[in-house]
Design an enzyme around this catalytic site. Structure first.
Site, mmCIF file in Angstrom:
data_model
loop_
_atom_site.group_PDB
_atom_site.id
_atom_site.type_symbol
_atom_site.label_atom_id
_atom_site.label_comp_id
_atom_site.label_asym_id
_atom_site.label_seq_id
_atom_site.Cartn_x
_atom_site.Cartn_y
_atom_site.Cartn_z
ATOM 1 N N GLU A 172 -3.151 0.874 10.687
ATOM 2 C CA GLU A 172 -2.756 -0.524 10.515
ATOM 3 C C GLU A 172 -1.246 -0.598 10.279
ATOM 4 O O GLU A 172 -0.613 0.393 9.914
ATOM 5 C CB GLU A 172 -3.464 -1.133 9.286
ATOM 6 N N ASP B 88 -0.909 -7.921 2.443
ATOM 7 C CA ASP B 88 0.300 -7.358 3.064
ATOM 8 C C ASP B 88 1.527 -8.276 3.083
ATOM 9 O O ASP B 88 1.402 -9.474 3.327
ATOM 10 C CB ASP B 88 0.048 -7.050 4.545
#
Ligand code: FRU
Length: 520
Positions: free
Chosen positions: A231, A55
């Protein structure tokens, strides 16, 4: 997911090393430049110089620079103890690499999170004249998977970081998958607001100083897609149709698995936020991208004038098996988000950040041409489509399906299609390149079209191992990785029946950013 990762570690390691053989050096436009030229290495998208990346984290604009931190395991090609890697760029493309910003410690791995400029010195971390940067992130304890929220600060513009002595600032209330804090300053209530993922919902917290946090509300147990764990949320306002007097709040939530085309994906909600609660006015969730490879994306904090987004160009389903050699993971193009009314509903529009235009040079254009069943068939001889943008304008006429096919000398084909009957767009990567590393990879991905359009505008960005498709100004987006070893060199455009009209076709080659990169 983490457990599966541990269980599969041995297999994955094997795949990681065998795949080293897959990727060699590519043909270079600049023969003096020997590195970062692997066959699948993006030339204008961000990728780590070496090892694993997932990420994007802590994206913040500070004194003329865009900071990008990222989930990074600097010792292997697989996910492992997470660090925050760090890079900065003035133009979102030419990145200076910095030393690792945050290392795992006794509280655990450094999971995803955000960063803010503490202009009012609410934290008291300021020393000297400059506002401190504060990172808000998750500590993940690998022994019991327990997650807490912590902070760290930098007094030198992000170069070095100190973790706060009082960590964690939010303890775990007994919730699994309690992570990925995204923080912003809420002016009307003069407090910081944190959006945090908590398994099957998000939680909003408030704080005067980034240290003491109060739970304000929760959202999502009964809304949105719940095919997987929630998330990497993000909450931000955007003017609807450019009207600054009519701002709506957009909530992004990534979910893994559960995306419309399988595995990881990012949904969004549009609504109101009063500093305490989020109210989902549209009652519906939508997807920011219908490709398979745009996950965990969030937006830059403090960016002037525009809301900029970047995602991880991957999917947890196969992320650890993709056939790259010394590095693994890339980001999407930076994208500008806006909200537009489409058929009475506010929709999130994604467009490549304008800076990408400075890297491109037009090398081919074609004026109007009628399209039918056996139509445009163009071989590009001196044009390199490895790093390129293809733009098209079309009037759909009475055509039923409109198909674009890119092929290379190895007989690989990437196909895009617009199907009138199904009111659908597809991207077919089943035969586009190497795909045996995971059975879920060779697939057709589809996206609904709100209606069959009279006019089609397409922007297709290719960068060695990726394709990003922006339809009608970014109303529909598809991002997919593809692993074609040889560049595509032929473009065919045709209809399945009826005629359409190609009004414009342009090809630009896009310059590599690597030669200008600096390593600090
Ligand atoms: C999303 C994610 C986050 C987590 C990070 C760990 O891809 O699972 O929820 O913080 O990756 O690397």
């Amino acid at each position: 997911m983490r457990n599966i990762i541990v269980l599969l570690a041995a297999t994955i390691l094997a795949v990681g090393f065998s795949s080293c053989k897959e990727e060699g050096e590519g043909k270079d436009k600049d023969p003096a430049r020997k590195s970062f030229n692997e066959v699948y290495r993006p030339q204008y998208h961000f990728s780590p110089r070496a090892h694993w990346m997932n990420d994007p984290n802590g994206m913040v604009y500070y004194e003329g620079e865009y900071h990008l931190f990222f989930q990074h395991f600097p010792q292997a090609l697989q996910w492992g103890p997470m660090h925050w890697g760090h890079a900065t760029a003035e133009d979102l493309f030419h990145w200076d690499r910095h030393k690792i910003a945050l290392y795992p410690d006794s509280l655990g791995y450094i999971f995803s999170g955000s960063a803010v400029v503490d202009n009012n010195n609410t934290t008291g971390f300021k020393s000297g004249d400059d506002a401190p940067l504060v990172a808000i992130f998750t500590h993940h304890d690998p022994d019991n998977s327990k997650e807490v929220q912590s902070i760290a600060y930098s007094r030198d513009g992000g170069e070095s970081w100190s973790k706060y002595q009082g960590n964690p600032v939010i303890k775990n209330p007994g919730i699994e998958d309690f992570r990925d804090p995204k923080v912003f300053w809420h002016k009307p209530t003069a407090r910081w607001i944190m959006t945090l993922a908590a398994g099957d919902h998000v939680r909003f917290y408030s704080s005067p100083d980034l240290k003491e946090w109060k739970l304000e509300s929760t959202f999502g147990k009964n809304a949105g897609a719940h095919g997987g764990v929630w998330e990497c949320p993000d909450l931000f306002p955007l003017p609807l149709d450019g009207d600054e007097q009519n701002k709506k709040w957009v909530l992004l939530v990534s979910t893994n698995p559960g995306a419309p085309n399988g595995g990881s994906g990012t949904q969004y909600f549009v609504g109101r936020f009063d500093g305490h609660r989020f109210d989902n006015q549209t009652q519906k969730h939508r997807w920011i991208d219908y490709g398979s490879d745009n996950y965990a994306g969030v937006t830059w904090s403090n960016a002037p004038e525009r809301r900029l987004f970047m995602g991880w160009m991957n999917n947890w389903t196969y992320a650890e098996q993709i056939p790259t050699s010394t590095w693994r993971g890339a980001m999407t193009l930076p994208r500008r988000l806006s909200l537009q009314t489409v058929h009475g509903q506010p929709r999130l529009i994604s467009q490549p950040a304008r800076e990408v235009g400075d890297l491109g040079q037009r090398v081919f254009s074609l004026e109007a041409k009628k399209l039918s069943e056996n139509s445009l068939n163009k071989e590009f001889v001196d044009i390199d489509l490895r790093e390129a943008k293809i733009s098209l304008d079309m009037a759909t006429g009475n055509a039923t399906d409109i198909i674009l096919r890119l092929t290379n000398k190895e007989g690989r084909a990437l196909e895009l299609g617009f199907e009138k009957q199904e009111k659908e767009l597809y991207l077919d990567r089943r035969d586009a390149g190497v795909d045996s590393f995971h059975q879920a990879f060779p697939k057709i991905h589809t996206a609904p079209l709100t209606q069959w359009p009279d006019q089609l505008n397409l922007e297709i960005y290719l960068d060695r191992s990726s394709v990003e498709l922006f339809v009608n100004g970014g109303e529909r987006v598809m991002t997919d990785r593809i692993f074609n070893k040889k560049a595509f060199s032929r473009l065919e455009i045709f209809t399945s029946s009826g005629t359409a009209r190609l009004e414009k076709l342009e090809v630009s080659e896009i310059k590599s950013v690597w030669s200008k990169e600096k390593m600090n």
